[in-house]
Design an enzyme around this catalytic site. Structure first.
Site, PDB file in Angstrom:
ATOM      1  N   ARG A 106      25.556 -12.630 -17.111  1.00 31.44           N
ATOM      2  CA  ARG A 106      25.711 -12.460 -18.561  1.00 31.44           C
ATOM      3  C   ARG A 106      24.863 -13.507 -19.245  1.00 31.44           C
ATOM      4  O   ARG A 106      24.972 -14.699 -18.929  1.00 31.44           O
ATOM      5  CB  ARG A 106      27.160 -12.626 -19.009  1.00 31.44           C
ATOM      6  CG  ARG A 106      27.248 -12.882 -20.509  1.00 31.44           C
ATOM      7  CD  ARG A 106      28.632 -12.874 -21.059  1.00 31.44           C
ATOM      8  NE  ARG A 106      29.156 -11.522 -21.092  1.00 31.44           N
ATOM      9  CZ  ARG A 106      30.176 -11.132 -21.844  1.00 31.44           C
ATOM     10  NH1 ARG A 106      30.766 -11.994 -22.644  1.00 31.44           N
ATOM     11  NH2 ARG A 106      30.610  -9.898 -21.819  1.00 31.44           N
ATOM     12  N   HIS A 133      24.848  -3.613 -22.537  1.00 26.28           N
ATOM     13  CA  HIS A 133      26.152  -4.014 -21.984  1.00 26.28           C
ATOM     14  C   HIS A 133      26.674  -2.828 -21.141  1.00 26.28           C
ATOM     15  O   HIS A 133      27.651  -2.173 -21.508  1.00 26.28           O
ATOM     16  CB  HIS A 133      27.106  -4.365 -23.125  1.00 26.28           C
ATOM     17  CG  HIS A 133      28.323  -5.129 -22.715  1.00 26.28           C
ATOM     18  ND1 HIS A 133      28.520  -5.618 -21.439  1.00 26.28           N
ATOM     19  CD2 HIS A 133      29.428  -5.508 -23.431  1.00 26.28           C
ATOM     20  CE1 HIS A 133      29.680  -6.245 -21.386  1.00 26.28           C
ATOM     21  NE2 HIS A 133      30.253  -6.189 -22.565  1.00 26.28           N
ATOM     22  N   GLN A 136      30.434  -2.214 -19.874  1.00 28.68           N
ATOM     23  CA  GLN A 136      31.317  -1.816 -20.975  1.00 28.68           C
ATOM     24  C   GLN A 136      31.274  -0.292 -21.169  1.00 28.68           C
ATOM     25  O   GLN A 136      32.292   0.340 -21.485  1.00 28.68           O
ATOM     26  CB  GLN A 136      30.862  -2.531 -22.259  1.00 28.68           C
ATOM     27  CG  GLN A 136      31.652  -2.176 -23.501  1.00 28.68           C
ATOM     28  CD  GLN A 136      32.994  -2.899 -23.598  1.00 28.68           C
ATOM     29  OE1 GLN A 136      33.061  -4.103 -23.428  1.00 28.68           O
ATOM     30  NE2 GLN A 136      34.055  -2.152 -23.871  1.00 28.68           N
ATOM     31  N   ASP A 229      31.658  -3.242 -33.546  1.00 30.10           N
ATOM     32  CA  ASP A 229      31.509  -4.494 -32.788  1.00 30.10           C
ATOM     33  C   ASP A 229      31.348  -5.608 -33.822  1.00 30.10           C
ATOM     34  O   ASP A 229      31.132  -5.337 -35.005  1.00 30.10           O
ATOM     35  CB  ASP A 229      30.255  -4.366 -31.885  1.00 30.10           C
ATOM     36  CG  ASP A 229      29.960  -5.606 -31.065  1.00 30.10           C
ATOM     37  OD1 ASP A 229      30.884  -6.427 -30.854  1.00 30.10           O
ATOM     38  OD2 ASP A 229      28.805  -5.763 -30.618  1.00 30.10           O
ATOM     39  N   CYS A 270      34.598  -3.056 -28.428  1.00 34.26           N
ATOM     40  CA  CYS A 270      34.474  -3.726 -27.131  1.00 34.26           C
ATOM     41  C   CYS A 270      35.315  -4.999 -27.072  1.00 34.26           C
ATOM     42  O   CYS A 270      35.666  -5.444 -25.988  1.00 34.26           O
ATOM     43  CB  CYS A 270      33.010  -4.025 -26.829  1.00 34.26           C
ATOM     44  SG  CYS A 270      32.207  -4.962 -28.141  1.00 34.26           S
ATOM     45  N   ARG A 315      37.979  -2.139 -18.470  1.00 35.32           N
ATOM     46  CA  ARG A 315      36.848  -2.965 -18.034  1.00 35.32           C
ATOM     47  C   ARG A 315      37.016  -3.352 -16.563  1.00 35.32           C
ATOM     48  O   ARG A 315      36.065  -3.357 -15.793  1.00 35.32           O
ATOM     49  CB  ARG A 315      36.742  -4.255 -18.867  1.00 35.32           C
ATOM     50  CG  ARG A 315      36.431  -4.081 -20.341  1.00 35.32           C
ATOM     51  CD  ARG A 315      35.087  -3.438 -20.580  1.00 35.32           C
ATOM     52  NE  ARG A 315      33.998  -4.090 -19.849  1.00 35.32           N
ATOM     53  CZ  ARG A 315      33.481  -5.293 -20.140  1.00 35.32           C
ATOM     54  NH1 ARG A 315      33.917  -5.978 -21.181  1.00 35.32           N
ATOM     55  NH2 ARG A 315      32.492  -5.812 -19.430  1.00 35.32           N
TER      56      ARG A 315
HETATM   57  N1  NVA Z   1      27.591  -7.742 -29.498  1.00 40.60           N
HETATM   58  C1  NVA Z   1      28.567  -8.625 -28.926  1.00 40.60           C
HETATM   59  C2  NVA Z   1      29.300  -7.962 -27.796  1.00 40.60           C
HETATM   60  C3  NVA Z   1      30.409  -8.776 -27.202  1.00 40.60           C
HETATM   61  C4  NVA Z   1      31.093  -8.078 -26.059  1.00 40.60           C
HETATM   62  C5  NVA Z   1      27.877  -9.894 -28.471  1.00 40.60           C
HETATM   63  O1  NVA Z   1      26.812  -9.789 -27.854  1.00 40.60           O
HETATM   64  O2  NVA Z   1      28.383 -10.985 -28.735  1.00 40.60           O
HETATM   65  N1   CP Z   2      33.846  -6.835 -24.321  1.00 44.14           N
HETATM   66  C1   CP Z   2      33.474  -7.933 -23.664  1.00 44.14           C
HETATM   67  O1   CP Z   2      32.442  -7.976 -23.005  1.00 44.14           O
HETATM   68  O2   CP Z   2      34.325  -8.981 -23.800  1.00 44.14           O
HETATM   69  P1   CP Z   2      34.083 -10.477 -23.289  1.00 44.14           P
HETATM   70  O3   CP Z   2      32.974 -11.050 -24.135  1.00 44.14           O
HETATM   71  O4   CP Z   2      35.390 -11.177 -23.497  1.00 44.14           O
HETATM   72  O5   CP Z   2      33.675 -10.438 -21.844  1.00 44.14           O
END
Ligand code: NVA
Ligand code: CP
Length: 331
Positions: A106, A133, A136, A229, A270, A315
């Protein structure tokens, strides 16, 4: 279906059949877990979990799923490794590939996760990049199928920053599965033209469609799913809040948006979500800009249409499916 040794970097790399297979496998593993049937078929294997950005769901899902499958896991937190600072991704990939059977990443650019996959020699799973992502998406499609019976032909409306990881990924998965994707947002947050073009070509083959729309009533009309989101994603500077609030507030998911949707439409997110003042950032934004809720109202988030916690649970089942399919020979 054979996904053994494949990396899972973005859904553009997978056929509709492969995506459906991963959703089916997620459902099967969910059922096993609920019925207490052991499925620790990957005993003896180990996975590395690299997080250059923070996480609750993705990290916990990988750790619980790895444990259920009988595997060991090592969590590398945003500051606890040499990655990027003292050691290149190419070198890190070659080191971790000698010790681990699979690697989750990540972080920031999609190029990083692609490079990890290129040099590690083991399956790499994208746990979120700026662009995509994909884990997800498997959870979301499982959730939609549980609630709606199938995905084909459904209209999914995404409101918010449609140029980023969630908007991009939803557009791709909808195109792949014959769904109607609508990015309902300010024109400045429409997805990149090239990706729209790619998705439209895919949708033409699957019976789906991709629509960009800046009118809430038209965009949400007859929606089966309304999805949003956070307005500002991880890694973005605080300075963008003001503009996001100004341009995205009209696209907040609220009762008015739902009034245009089908009566049985569901709400998805998400997570994490800013729907009240119970977070530090939520409070800061309230003090600075006066907002009490952001991308979704508390009424919708807590309402009967909201499936966000089923989605969050899924998830874990879907991440388990991705690891199982790519690490188990003959899965
Ligand atoms: N768009 C958000 C998704 C979090 C799961 C981010 O990248 O922070
Ligand atoms: N939806 C999601 O990816 O959550 P986290 O950022 O908590 O992993």
């Amino acid at each position: 279906m054979n996904l053994y040794k494949r990396s899972f970097l973005k859904l553009l790399d997978f056929s509709p059949e492969e995506i459906r297979y991963l959703v089916d496998l997620s459902a099967e593993l969910k059922d096993k877990k609920k019925r207490g049937i052991p499925h620790d078929e990957l005993r003896g294997k180990n996975v590395a979990l690299i997080f250059e950005k923070t996480s609750t769901r993705t990290r916990c899902s990988f750790e619980v799923a790895a444990s259920d499958l009988g595997m060991g896991s090592t969590y590398l937190d945003p500051s606890g490794s040499q990655i990027g600072k003292k050691e290149s991704i190419k070198d890190t990939a070659r080191v971790l590939g000698r010790m681990y059977d699979g690697i989750e990443y990540r972080g920031y650019g999609q190029k990083i996760v692609e490079q990890l996959a290129q040099y590690s020699g083991v399956p790499v799973w994208n746990g979120l990049t700026n662009e995509f992502h994909p884990t997800q998406m498997i959870a979301d499609m499982l959730t939609i199928r549980e609630k709606k019976g199938d995905f084909s032909g459904l209209r999914l409306v995404y409101m918010g920053d449609a140029r980023y990881n969630m908007g991009n990924s939803l557009m791709v998965v909808c195109a792949k599965l014959g769904m109607h994707y609508v990015a309902c947002t300010h024109k400045d947050y429409f997805p990149e033209a090239e990706l729209v073009e790619t998705c439209r070509k895919i949708a033409a083959e699957t019976g789906g469609s991709v629509e960009l729309c800046d009118d809430v009533a038209a965009g949400c009309k007859d929606a089966d799913v309304i999805y949003t989101d956070v307005w500002v994603s991880m890694g973005e500077p605080d300075s963008v809040w003001e503009e996001r609030i100004k341009k995205l507030s009209p696209y907040q998911v609220n009762a008015a948006a739902f009034s245009y949707a089908k009566p049985d439409a569901i709400f998805m997110h998400c997570l994490p979500a800013f729907h009240d003042l119970d977070t530090t950032i939520g409070k800061e934004i309230h003090e600075k800009f006066g907002l009490t809720e952001m991308e979704v109202t508390d009424e919708i988030f807590e309402g009967p249409m909201s499936v966000v916690f089923d989605e969050a649970e899924n998830r874990m089942h879907s991440i388990k499916a991705v690891m199982y399919a790519t690490l188990k020979e003959g899965a």
